[in-house]
Design a protein around this motif. Structure first.
Motif, short mmCIF file in Angstrom:
data_model
loop_
_atom_site.label_atom_id
_atom_site.label_comp_id
_atom_site.label_asym_id
_atom_site.label_seq_id
_atom_site.Cartn_x
_atom_site.Cartn_y
_atom_site.Cartn_z
N VAL A 1 -5.87 12.12 -7.76
CA VAL A 1 -4.85 11.09 -7.49
C VAL A 1 -5.52 9.81 -6.97
N THR A 2 -6.55 10.00 -6.12
CA THR A 2 -7.15 8.82 -5.49
C THR A 2 -7.92 7.97 -6.50
N GLN B 1 -4.09 3.59 6.31
CA GLN B 1 -4.48 4.39 5.15
C GLN B 1 -4.77 5.83 5.55
N THR C 1 0.84 -1.20 0.00
CA THR C 1 0.00 0.00 0.00
C THR C 1 0.87 1.25 0.00
N GLY D 1 2.43 6.25 -6.84
CA GLY D 1 1.30 6.78 -7.59
C GLY D 1 1.20 8.29 -7.48
N VAL D 2 1.32 8.80 -6.27
CA VAL D 2 1.23 10.25 -6.05
C VAL D 2 2.36 10.98 -6.79
N GLN E 1 1.02 3.57 -3.37
CA GLN E 1 0.35 4.87 -3.31
C GLN E 1 1.34 6.03 -3.41
N PHE F 1 -3.31 4.01 -6.69
CA PHE F 1 -3.85 4.39 -5.39
C PHE F 1 -4.93 3.42 -4.92
N GLU G 1 0.71 11.66 1.91
CA GLU G 1 0.67 11.65 0.45
C GLU G 1 0.28 13.03 -0.10
#
Lengths: 229, 277, 132
Positions: free
Chosen positions: B71-72, B139, B26, B33-34, B30, B77, B146
């Motif tokens: 982004v989410t 999270q 995770t 990803g960000v 993430q 993500f 993030e």
């Protein structure tokens, strides 16, 4: 005393136990012998409530099994019963955590007796050593009754001798032991009582010294008579 | 009680490795990803400005600024969240079956512990809950971090800063996992717990009666779910929405407690009277 | 100490016989301490209850005695000891006689053979002792 009274059990339509009755005394070694596999293990499972029975009654010192009984009776199955990823020390700690009757001094003594190393992983053990760890975890509990499923099967001769030594040693103390076997030779002189089982019924229940004294027969002689009839 | 806590501790240790892997996946996915999404956005802005560096203001006005909820919505993500949900869903089954199947027969040990067998059930249920809460909490902690990363990469005039709540509001599915109010939290996770308990009972039916148990389990599960949702169903189908939402919630809570009690009792019965190794 | 038990005689009877042999041959001396029932069970690889039974019988026959909580000892009673010796000799002779009788050998011939054989065997034993 463990009393098994008219216990019946089916697996689906198959009748595995058709009214089995016998007793096992404290301070004695009772041996369940059956030449055909089925039934023996089921009886031990039933005594420790690991499998349901259709009818009949099982009493331990006059009581039905309840959660507290597991401080009094322990079943040692014929398989790895700890997680393979555990070290022997972890398995011992697990037992110590959960059982009031765990006897750490006896556990240490058993480690020496069986020449086992605490740091060994269960998954790396030979078949003989796995059986010994199984026994250790049961014998180190200060329980009154121990049930052992085929403690001698499938392991090397030296491990067998070592395990047989347990039965004549103080490690058994005054406890009641029930063991199952299909092979009597290793332990003929070690046991007090024999229960011969076949096809889900008890064919004969006798004391070994009495049958030798009164009839001049060996255990195998009796088995031959009973099974080949 | 004491042994129950020891059992929870033991079950948690057994999933520790898988758990760390889930958290690590995770985190890495993430954060990557960000960073990737932010850089990608900057690249687009730069491309739009090429040849005309004076035009920054115009470009900003023509492109909508970056906000975190964009982004989410990316796979990097959402992916790990889906993986975690799937992992927990599978683990609801594995937490039982691993003790019967495979090389070891650890179930012997569990069933012969000198404690009520229902504690094994509660310990496994608690483990699933703790596992879920842990993932959710992780999270939630990860989100501001993030957002900070995005803020480091993307200049202030190219982004909209939103609160975590605002981000979650725009993502309906996440709202189930991260409820707005404490009451909703209790309702969501209470319902989740009851459903897991019903699935556990289904598994115990199967473990007690094998093939036949699957049928018993389905019948039991169906009845339990009907009972659980009976207030909603009655209101919709029979009462023509006669009840206020708050009354339905109250009835749902009552139904939930009844179903949970039945499921615990049934599991207790199966574990003490019917289970086989 | 590992005994080879036969499977048809009671183990406790075989244990008693084993003790009598040791007493008769002097391996166990009068007044000598004997193992506890647990030690005996362990040494002979037999059931502790059987060891207990054997000791109980031996106690009743006066072969061993126990003072208070001390370990049991071999009896010092000369009469009992000589009975044990006689009993063993008699047993050996009886079984010898019955096997010899079954092949119809005259007594004179048997005694001659026994004498010659016995002397030869004794010499061999002496010879071995000298070498050691």
């Amino acid at each position: 005393m463990i009393e098994i009274k008219d216990v019946k059990k089916n697996f689906g339509r198959k009748k595995v136990l058709k009214g089995v009755s016998f007793t096992a005394e404290k301070g004695e070694i009772t041996c369940l012998i059956g030449i055909n596999g089925v039934g023996k293990t089921t009886i031990l499972n039933a005594i420790t409530a690991l499998t349901p029975i259709q009818s009949g009654e099982i009493l331990i010192d006059g009581e039905k099994l309840h959660k507290g009984s597991y401080e009094k009776i322990m079943f040692i199955p014929d398989a790895i019963t700890m997680l393979p990823s555990m070290r022997i020390a972890d398995a011992m700690e697990f037992m110590n955590d959960f059982y009031d009757c765990w006897n750490e001094a006896r556990a240490k003594e058993l480690l020496q007796f069986f020449k086992l190393k605490e740091s060994d992983r269960i998954s790396d053990l030979s078949k003989g050593n796995t059986a010994k760890v199984n026994l250790l975890l049961g014998l180190a509990l200060d329980v009154d009754y121990l049930l052992m499923d085929e403690p001698f099967s499938g392991i090397d001769i030296f491990s067998r001798e070592q395990i047989a030594d347990v039965f004549t040693s103080h490690l058994i103390e005054e406890r009641g032991v029930i063991i199952t076997t299909h092979e009597i030779n290793d332990i003929e002189h070690l046991i007090d009582k024999v229960v011969l089982i076949d096809e889900g019924v008890v064919l004969k229940e006798f004391r070994t010294e009495e049958i030798r004294e009164n009839e001049g027969k060996s255990v195998v002689d009796v088995m031959r008579e009973v099974y080949q009839k | 009680m004491n042994r129950y806590i020891k059992l929870v501790n033991f079950e948690m240790n057994r999933i520790a490795k898988l758990y760390v892997v889930l958290l690590a996946v995770t985190f890495v996915s993430q954060v990557v990803g960000v960073i990737y999404f932010s850089k990608h956005f900057l690249k687009q802005v730069n491309e739009a400005m090429t040849g005309n560096p004076q035009n920054r203001q115009e470009v900003i006005e023509s492109m909508s600024p970056l906000s975190f909820d964009q982004v989410t919505e990316t796979l990097l993500f959402v992916g790990p969240i889906l993986i975690s949900i799937t992992a927990v869903a599978f683990y609801i089954f594995i937490i039982w079956y691993r003790d019967w199947l495979g090389k070891n027969t650890f179930v012997y040990r569990l069933l012969m512990l000198p404690t009520a067998r229902i504690n094994v059930f509660f310990a496994k249920l608690t483990t699933i809950l703790l596992m879920t809460f842990g993932l959710v909490a992780f999270q939630l902690m990860l989100l501001p971090f993030e957002m900070k990363i995005m803020q480091w990469i993307v200049p202030k005039d190219l982004r909209i800063d939103a609160s975590i709540n605002a981000v979650l509001d725009r993502f309906v599915e996440l709202r189930i996992i991260f409820p707005e109010s404490f009451i909703e939290f209790i309702l969501h996770y209470g319902l989740g717990t009851i459903i897991v308990a019903i699935v556990f009972t289904f598994i115990l039916f199967e473990r007690s009666f094998r093939w036949k148990g699957i049928i018993f389990g389905f019948v039991y599960g169906f009845i339990a779910f009907m009972l659980l949702f009976s207030p909603v169903l009655l209101n919709e189908l029979v009462l023509n929405s006669y009840l206020y939402p708050s009354e339905i919630v109250l009835l749902e809570v009552v139904a939930g407690i009844i179903v949970m009690a039945c499921t615990v009792w049934m599991s207790h019965y199966l574990l003490t009277k019917k289970i086989r190794v | 100490m590992k005994l080879n038990f036969n499977n048809r005689d009671p183990v406790y009877v075989q244990v008693i016989r084993h003790f009598k042999e040791q007493i008769a041959t002097g391996l166990l001396e009068p007044g000598q301490e004997i193992p506890s029932r647990r030690e005996l069970a362990n040494q002979l690889k037999i059931n502790p209850n059987t060891a207990q039974r054997a000791y109980k019988e031996m106690e009743e026959q006066g072969l061993i005695y126990t003072e208070r909580n001390l370990p049991s000892r071999i009896t010092k009673d000369e009469k009992v000891l000589s009975i044990v010796r006689e009993e063993l000799i008699l047993q050996a002779v009886n079984s010898f006689v019955s096997s010899v009788q079954s092949i119809n050998v005259p007594l004179e011939e048997v005694i001659e053979l026994v004498r010659a054989n016995y002397e030869q065997a004794s010499e061999e034993v002496r010879g071995q002792d000298d070498r050691n």
